[in-house]
Design a protein around this motif. Structure first.
Motif, PDB file in Angstrom:
ATOM      1  N   ASP A  24     -54.089 -37.588  17.312  1.00 55.34           N
ATOM      2  CA  ASP A  24     -53.739 -38.398  18.478  1.00 55.34           C
ATOM      3  C   ASP A  24     -52.461 -37.910  19.139  1.00 55.34           C
ATOM      4  N   LEU A  25     -52.187 -36.643  19.003  1.00 53.22           N
ATOM      5  CA  LEU A  25     -50.971 -36.061  19.575  1.00 53.22           C
ATOM      6  C   LEU A  25     -51.166 -35.881  21.077  1.00 53.22           C
ATOM      7  N   VAL A  26     -50.275 -36.476  21.863  1.00 55.92           N
ATOM      8  CA  VAL A  26     -50.396 -36.394  23.317  1.00 55.92           C
ATOM      9  C   VAL A  26     -50.033 -34.993  23.802  1.00 55.92           C
ATOM     10  N   TYR A  27     -48.983 -34.420  23.248  1.00 53.76           N
ATOM     11  CA  TYR A  27     -48.581 -33.072  23.654  1.00 53.76           C
ATOM     12  C   TYR A  27     -47.971 -32.363  22.455  1.00 53.76           C
ATOM     13  N   HIS A  28     -47.879 -31.060  22.540  1.00 51.11           N
ATOM     14  CA  HIS A  28     -47.198 -30.288  21.516  1.00 51.11           C
ATOM     15  C   HIS A  28     -46.253 -29.336  22.210  1.00 51.11           C
ATOM     16  N   VAL A  29     -44.974 -29.543  22.013  1.00 55.13           N
ATOM     17  CA  VAL A  29     -43.945 -28.731  22.649  1.00 55.13           C
ATOM     18  C   VAL A  29     -43.985 -27.325  22.063  1.00 55.13           C
ATOM     19  N   PRO A  48     -43.891 -33.394  16.896  1.00 57.01           N
ATOM     20  CA  PRO A  48     -42.977 -34.105  17.798  1.00 57.01           C
ATOM     21  C   PRO A  48     -43.153 -35.624  17.769  1.00 57.01           C
ATOM     22  N   GLU A  49     -44.386 -36.098  17.618  1.00 59.50           N
ATOM     23  CA  GLU A  49     -44.646 -37.534  17.704  1.00 59.50           C
ATOM     24  C   GLU A  49     -44.893 -38.207  16.364  1.00 59.50           C
TER      25      GLU A  49
END
Length: 160
Positions: free
Chosen positions: A75-80, A136-137
């Protein structure tokens, strides 16, 4: 007398057959595929973490050895595009792997983190009891059960 010799011969052939079968199954644990881009043979083994959708993969192609974390339902929205740490707790010495890329796209929902492995990291991985993936999240913590440790050792054997 002939019957006795025949029985011994059959018994010896049976034992030899069992030994060969056992040897083939131990080597049969490693999976193989061909790289689409280089056409090289890749040996790999997967270790499930959270069902069939979340797993680790250890793979090798020639001298290169690679650790990958795959999650098909994250469910990761983004990955930097910066360092992601994969931390190992091991009886042979704690260590971390770092990766800067992920292969997730809008059309491919599988999230993959990969990092190359050195021989020192491979040795330390043999005593691994916990793997922490710091995203990140969220922070994902996986304690390795006895079965998963056995699978990890089989996967490490595939790399050689």
């Amino acid at each position: 007398m002939k019957y006795h010799l025949c029985t011994k011969a059959i018994l010896l052939l049976g034992v030899a057959g069992l030994l060969l079968t056992c040897q083939q199954t131990s080597f049969g644990q490693c999976k193989e595929k061909r790289s689409e881009s280089t056409q090289q043979k890749i040996r790999y083994q997967t270790i499930p973490l959270g069902g069939k959708h979340e797993y680790l993969m250890l793979s090798s192609s020639g001298d290169e050895k690679l650790f990958s974390y795959h999650n098909e339902k994250i469910d990761l929205v983004y990955h930097v595009q910066m360092f992601t740490e994969i931390r190992f707790t091991s009886s042979r010495g704690n260590f971390s792997l770092y990766t800067t890329t992920s292969d997730r796209t809008r059309w491919n929902s599988c999230f993959t983190l990969s990092a190359p492995l050195t021989s020192k990291e491979l040795e330390k991985m043999k005593g691994a009891s916990q793997i922490v993936i710091i995203l990140p999240e969220e922070k994902k913590v996986f304690s390795l059960t006895t079965k998963k440790i056995e699978m990890l050792h089989e996967a490490l054997a595939c790399l050689y």
